[in-house]
Design a protein around this motif. Structure first.
Motif, PDB file in Angstrom:
ATOM      1  N   GLU B  79       5.843  -3.103  -9.706  1.00 22.90           N
ATOM      2  CA  GLU B  79       6.787  -3.095 -10.828  1.00 22.90           C
ATOM      3  C   GLU B  79       7.435  -1.728 -11.014  1.00 22.90           C
ATOM      4  O   GLU B  79       8.621  -1.625 -11.292  1.00 22.90           O
ATOM      5  N   LEU B  80       6.625  -0.685 -10.862  1.00 25.75           N
ATOM      6  CA  LEU B  80       7.116   0.684 -11.028  1.00 25.75           C
ATOM      7  C   LEU B  80       6.580   1.492  -9.850  1.00 25.75           C
ATOM      8  O   LEU B  80       5.495   2.065  -9.911  1.00 25.75           O
ATOM      9  N   ALA B  81       7.361   1.519  -8.790  1.00 27.43           N
ATOM     10  CA  ALA B  81       6.881   2.149  -7.563  1.00 27.43           C
ATOM     11  C   ALA B  81       6.673   3.658  -7.738  1.00 27.43           C
ATOM     12  O   ALA B  81       7.450   4.329  -8.446  1.00 27.43           O
ATOM     13  N   THR B  82       5.632   4.164  -7.095  1.00 27.14           N
ATOM     14  CA  THR B  82       5.345   5.605  -7.120  1.00 27.14           C
ATOM     15  C   THR B  82       5.191   6.103  -5.680  1.00 27.14           C
ATOM     16  O   THR B  82       4.874   5.310  -4.780  1.00 27.14           O
ATOM     17  N   PRO B  83       5.406   7.388  -5.452  1.00 31.12           N
ATOM     18  CA  PRO B  83       5.268   7.931  -4.081  1.00 31.12           C
ATOM     19  C   PRO B  83       3.885   7.670  -3.471  1.00 31.12           C
ATOM     20  O   PRO B  83       3.773   7.536  -2.246  1.00 31.12           O
ATOM     21  N   SER B  84       2.858   7.560  -4.298  1.00 28.13           N
ATOM     22  CA  SER B  84       1.515   7.308  -3.769  1.00 28.13           C
ATOM     23  C   SER B  84       1.382   5.909  -3.170  1.00 28.13           C
ATOM     24  O   SER B  84       0.390   5.607  -2.490  1.00 28.13           O
ATOM     25  N   GLN B  85       2.357   5.066  -3.415  1.00 28.14           N
ATOM     26  CA  GLN B  85       2.353   3.729  -2.845  1.00 28.14           C
ATOM     27  C   GLN B  85       3.086   3.660  -1.509  1.00 28.14           C
ATOM     28  O   GLN B  85       3.219   2.573  -0.926  1.00 28.14           O
ATOM     29  N   THR B  86       3.537   4.799  -1.034  1.00 30.24           N
ATOM     30  CA  THR B  86       4.077   4.876   0.320  1.00 30.24           C
ATOM     31  C   THR B  86       2.962   4.550   1.300  1.00 30.24           C
ATOM     32  O   THR B  86       1.906   5.192   1.285  1.00 30.24           O
ATOM     33  N   SER B  87       3.184   3.543   2.128  1.00 29.47           N
ATOM     34  CA  SER B  87       2.121   3.063   2.994  1.00 29.47           C
ATOM     35  C   SER B  87       2.671   1.975   3.909  1.00 29.47           C
ATOM     36  O   SER B  87       3.851   1.611   3.844  1.00 29.47           O
ATOM     37  N   VAL B  88       1.791   1.463   4.754  1.00 26.89           N
ATOM     38  CA  VAL B  88       2.103   0.254   5.519  1.00 26.89           C
ATOM     39  C   VAL B  88       1.296  -0.889   4.913  1.00 26.89           C
ATOM     40  O   VAL B  88       0.082  -0.763   4.728  1.00 26.89           O
ATOM     41  N   TYR B  89       1.984  -1.967   4.595  1.00 27.20           N
ATOM     42  CA  TYR B  89       1.351  -3.104   3.927  1.00 27.20           C
ATOM     43  C   TYR B  89       1.259  -4.284   4.886  1.00 27.20           C
ATOM     44  O   TYR B  89       2.224  -4.640   5.558  1.00 27.20           O
ATOM     45  N   PHE B  90       0.077  -4.871   4.926  1.00 25.75           N
ATOM     46  CA  PHE B  90      -0.158  -6.024   5.777  1.00 25.75           C
ATOM     47  C   PHE B  90      -0.566  -7.221   4.941  1.00 25.75           C
ATOM     48  O   PHE B  90      -1.395  -7.116   4.034  1.00 25.75           O
TER      49      PHE B  90
END
Lengths: 114, 114
Positions: B79-90
């Protein structure tokens, strides 16, 4: 709480060599163990699994793994590697009598040199 | 053969923006999962689902929501993206039969939050 440990972050071998990738788990009950492979830029693919019976299980592409309750291990082996085996290998554990959740190790990068 | 697809494959988002990652499976599996993969952490479970209408929290659910509108589709929402959510999602699907749960993974979504 079960955990899974892959002590080697990187393993480098030459084509035709044998290789063993180590996996140790911590859990006292019955568990389900598996290995997955991840080629660069792709998702994980299932290799093999163990729950009970013969402690040596065969997987695809010549891979096998051996379960040892005394050592709390489930090491992956291949007798003769090919350059295409270069990938990251993940060990995973799940307890069989409760949570369905798979717990993954941190992975081992296998590099096969020509 | 098992088929799990993800969209988008790559995404750049701004901090505070909303991001939706989509997953579709044609395996008719009941279970679906969202993981993130970061260097040094292996795969960590964010949310999972047992079937249409069901969503459950995994190990790291904070900052994420999930939606399972049908057997085939499972979305992950930031809902509220943050830089710490930078990643690869599977995304993965699996069918828990007996004590076995082989998971089939999608190709991954690479998310960069600026």
């Amino acid at each position: 709480t079960q955990t899974v440990s892959q002590s080697d972050a990187h393993v480098t071998v030459f084509e035709g060599d044998s290789v063993e990738l180590r996996c140790n788990y911590s859990y006292g009950g019955s568990i389900y163990l598996s290995w997955y492979i991840q080629h660069h830029g792709h998702g994980l693919q299932f290799l093999l699994k163990y729950y009970s019976g013969n402690p040596v299980v065969q997987g695809v592409n010549g891979f096998e793994a051996e379960f040892s309750k005394s050592d709390s291990s489930f090491h992956l082996r291949k007798a003769s590697v090919h350059w295409s085996d270069s990938a990251v290998y993940f060990c995973a554990v799940r307890e069989s009598s409760g949570s369905w959740q798979l717990i993954f190790g941190s992975g081992t990068q296998l590099t096969v040199m020509p | 053969e098992a088929a799990v697809t993800q969209s988008p494959r790559n995404k750049v988002a701004v901090t505070g923006g909303k991001v939706t990652l989509s997953c579709n499976q044609t395996n008719n599996h009941n279970n679906m999962y969202w993981y993130r993969q970061d260097t040094g952490h292996g795969l960590r479970l964010i949310h999972y689902s047992y079937g249409a209408g069901s969503t459950e929290k995994g190990d790291i659910p904070d900052g994420y929501k999930a939606s399972r509108p049908s057997q085939e589709n499972f979305s992950l929402i930031l809902e509220l993206a943050t830089p710490s959510q930078t990643s690869v999602y599977f995304c993965a699907s699996g069918d828990l039969t007996g004590f076995q749960d082989t998971q089939y993974f999608g190709p991954g979504t690479r998310l960069l939050v600026l």
